[in-house]
Design a protein around this motif. Structure first.
Motif, PDB file in Angstrom:
ATOM      1  N   SER A 162       3.220 -49.567   3.165  1.00  0.00           N
ATOM      2  CA  SER A 162       3.615 -50.015   1.826  1.00  0.00           C
ATOM      3  C   SER A 162       3.946 -51.498   1.908  1.00  0.00           C
ATOM      4  O   SER A 162       4.689 -51.912   2.790  1.00  0.00           O
ATOM      5  N   PRO A 163       3.385 -52.315   1.014  1.00  0.00           N
ATOM      6  CA  PRO A 163       3.626 -53.759   1.097  1.00  0.00           C
ATOM      7  C   PRO A 163       5.071 -54.100   0.776  1.00  0.00           C
ATOM      8  O   PRO A 163       5.740 -53.434  -0.013  1.00  0.00           O
TER       9      PRO A 163
ATOM     10  N   GLY B 144      13.826 -50.047  -5.169  1.00  0.00           N
ATOM     11  CA  GLY B 144      12.389 -49.992  -4.928  1.00  0.00           C
ATOM     12  C   GLY B 144      11.992 -49.882  -3.474  1.00  0.00           C
ATOM     13  O   GLY B 144      10.827 -50.111  -3.132  1.00  0.00           O
ATOM     14  N   ASN B 145      12.936 -49.541  -2.578  1.00  0.00           N
ATOM     15  CA  ASN B 145      12.630 -49.411  -1.153  1.00  0.00           C
ATOM     16  C   ASN B 145      12.472 -47.959  -0.714  1.00  0.00           C
ATOM     17  O   ASN B 145      12.566 -47.662   0.481  1.00  0.00           O
ATOM     18  N   ALA B 146      12.242 -47.048  -1.655  1.00  0.00           N
ATOM     19  CA  ALA B 146      12.153 -45.631  -1.289  1.00  0.00           C
ATOM     20  C   ALA B 146      10.995 -45.374  -0.328  1.00  0.00           C
ATOM     21  O   ALA B 146      11.127 -44.606   0.636  1.00  0.00           O
ATOM     22  N   GLU B 147       9.838 -46.019  -0.551  1.00  0.00           N
ATOM     23  CA  GLU B 147       8.687 -45.795   0.327  1.00  0.00           C
ATOM     24  C   GLU B 147       8.921 -46.368   1.717  1.00  0.00           C
ATOM     25  O   GLU B 147       8.412 -45.843   2.710  1.00  0.00           O
ATOM     26  N   ALA B 148       9.709 -47.436   1.805  1.00  0.00           N
ATOM     27  CA  ALA B 148       9.964 -48.072   3.105  1.00  0.00           C
ATOM     28  C   ALA B 148      11.160 -47.470   3.824  1.00  0.00           C
ATOM     29  O   ALA B 148      11.442 -47.866   4.970  1.00  0.00           O
ATOM     30  N   GLN B 149      11.858 -46.526   3.213  1.00  0.00           N
ATOM     31  CA  GLN B 149      13.085 -46.009   3.825  1.00  0.00           C
ATOM     32  C   GLN B 149      12.846 -45.369   5.191  1.00  0.00           C
ATOM     33  O   GLN B 149      13.695 -45.517   6.083  1.00  0.00           O
ATOM     34  N   PRO B 150      11.746 -44.650   5.448  1.00  0.00           N
ATOM     35  CA  PRO B 150      11.548 -44.114   6.809  1.00  0.00           C
ATOM     36  C   PRO B 150      11.537 -45.201   7.878  1.00  0.00           C
ATOM     37  O   PRO B 150      12.099 -45.012   8.962  1.00  0.00           O
TER      38      PRO B 150
END
Length: 396
Positions: free
Chosen positions: A90-91, A145-151
Motif C-alpha cells: 500500500s503506498p 488512513g493507516n489501516a492497510e499499513a497497520q500490519p
C-alpha cells in the motif's frame, strides 16, 4: 573531502581512522563508533517519528504514531537520513514532505526528487510515496488512513520484542482501533454531531480531568475511527482510550464514568450525541484466590476462616486500646492529622508505556517550522528522528 550525496563503503572488518589530530586541539580521539545497516530504518517504524503536537498525558494509538494521510512530514534538514518505504503493498500517502530544505506539495515535484540521486539515497525500497494536498478541514478530526499499513507498523513496533505482544496485566484486556496489542483501561466511544471539536475536547480532558490527582498516571488517546458496520447511524465515531499501567488502581474506570457523567450534563454543548464505555477486567494476580472460572468451595472456606480470624484480632486490639486508655497509658487525639506528604512527592504513577520521552532515543528539538496545530487548519505534523548517526546508535 566527501560530496554531500556520496557514500563511504567499507568492507566487512575494515577499519577507518583519521590522523594528525594534533593540529586541531579541539578534536579528541573520541570513542569507537559502530556503523550499522542503514537500510534497517523503515517508514512504518513508530520509534522513528515524533508528533509536533505532543502533550503530557496524551498518546496516540500505534497506527497514528506513523504519519497519517493529512500530516505534514519534516525530515532533518542538516543531517543524513535513509528510510525504507515498505514492501509496496500500500503506498504511503501524506499531505506534504519537507526534506533537504525543500517542501514538496505536488506529486510531480516529489516524484522528480525521488528519482534523483539525492532522493534514491534517502528513500529506497519497493514502496511508493505520494502526496494528497487536502488538509483535514473537519473540526471533529479525520480518520488517519493507516489501516492497510497497520500490519507493517505492528511488525516494526514489536520487532524488539520478538514479534510478540507483552501480556496484559488484566483480564479481558481491550484492543482499541489502531492499537497493536491489548491494554488495560477503558474505551469511551462518542457519537458526535457537527458541533464537536476534537481539539477542544482534548483540551477539556487535559484541563478538567487529567490535571486532577486521582487521574495522574493515566494516558488518553482521542482519535476519529470508522464506526462498526452494524451501527448505521454514523460512519465514524470518536474513540477515547484510557490506558493505565496499574489496573488495580481502577483509575481508568473512574475516569470513564466521569466522562459519561460529563456527556450527560454537557453533551449538547460539546457536540456529543451519545457515549458508550467498555472496560477491561480485574487485574491479573490482584490478590484474589479465584481463577478465571470463579472461586471453588475450598477457596470460600479458606476465605471465611481468614475473615473470622481477622475479626477476632481486631476485637482483641480494640479491647486492649480501651484498657490502656482507661489506665492512662495511651494518649491519642482523633483530631490529629497525619503528617503532610513531603514537598515534591509524586502524585501518581507515571506510565512509561505510552510516554514518547521514555523511548530509547531522546527526542530532538522541534523544528522551527512546526507551528501550533490550531494554526494549520487542523493538520497535524510529524517529523523524522534521525537515528542513523546518533550517539545512541554509535555507543550501542
Amino acid at each position: 573531502l566527501l560530496p554531500l550525496d556520496g557514500e563511504l563503503i567499507l568492507a566487512s572488518g575494515a577499519g577507518f581512522s583519521a590522523s594528525d589530530a594534533g593540529s586541531h586541539p579541539e578534536c579528541s580521539s573520541g570513542a569507537p563508533a559502530l556503523f550499522r545497516d542503514p537500510d534497517r530504518f523503515s517508514w512504518h517504524d513508530p520509534h522513528l517519528w515524533r508528533s509536533g503536537d505532543e502533550a503530557r498525558g496524551l498518546f496516540s494509538v500505534d497506527a497514528e504514531r506513523v504519519p497519517c494521510r493529512h500530516d505534514d512530514v519534516f525530515f532533518p534538514p542538516n543531517a543524513s537520513f535513509r528510510v525504507g518505504l515498505g514492501p509496496g503493498a500500500s503506498p504511503v500517502r501524506v499531505r506534504s514532505v519537507s526534506a533537504l530544505g525543500r517542501t514538496f506539495t505536488r506529486d510531480e515535484d516529489l516524484a522528480a526528487f525521488l528519482a534523483s540521486r539525492a532522493g534514491r539515497l534517502r528513500f529506497h525500497g519497493p514502496g511508493a510515496l505520494s502526496l494528497g494536498p487536502e488538509a483535514c478541514a473537519d473540526p471533529s478530526g479525520c480518520v488517519c488512513g493507516n489501516a492497510e499499513a497497520q500490519p507493517w507498523i505492528c511488525a516494526a513496533l514489536l520487532r524488539p520484542l520478538g514479534g510478540l505482544c507483552p501480556p496484559a496485566a488484566c483480564q479481558d484486556a481491550l484492543r482499541p482501533e489502531g492499537q497493536c496489542c491489548d491494554l488495560c483501561g477503558a474505551i469511551v466511544s462518542l457519537t458526535h454531531g457537527p458541533a464537536f471539536d476534537r481539539e477542544r475536547y482534548r483540551a477539556r480532558l487535559l484541563d478538567t480531568f487529567l490535571a486532577l490527582p486521582q487521574y495522574q498516571g493515566l494516558q488518553v488517546a482521542v482519535s476519529k475511527v470508522p464506526r462498526s458496520p452494524q451501527l448505521r447511524e454514523a460512519d465514524t465515531e470518536i474513540q477515547v482510550v484510557l490506558a493505565e499501567a496499574r489496573p488495580e488502581t481502577g483509575g481508568a474506570a473512574r475516569l470513564a464514568r466521569a466522562l459519561l457523567a460529563d456527556v450527560a450534563e454537557h453533551g449538547e454543548a460539546l457536540g456529543v450525541l451519545a457515549a458508550a464505555v467498555r472496560e477491561s477486567g480485574a487485574p491479573v494476580g490482584g490478590g484474589s484466590a479465584a481463577g478465571l472460572d470463579g472461586p471453588g468451595p475450598r477457596a470460600g472456606l479458606v476465605g471465611g476462616a481468614v475473615a473470622a480470624t481477622l475479626l477476632l484480632a481486631l476485637l482483641a486490639l480494640l479491647a486492649a486500646v480501651l484498657l490502656l486508655r482507661r489506665a492512662g497509658r495511651l494518649r491519642w487525639s482523633w483530631r490529629e492529622q497525619a503528617a503532610p506528604a513531603p514537598a515534591g512527592a509524586p502524585l501518581g504513577f507515571h506510565n512509561p508505556v505510552f510516554d514518547a520521552a521514555a523511548s530509547e532515543e531522546p527526542p530532538p528539538a522541534r523544528p522551527p517550522s512546526l507551528g501550533p496545530k490550531a494554526d494549520a487548519g487542523g493538520t497535524s505534523h510529524s517529523y523524522f528522528v534521525n537515528p542513523l548517526f546518533a550517539w545512541a546508535e554509535a555507543e550501542a
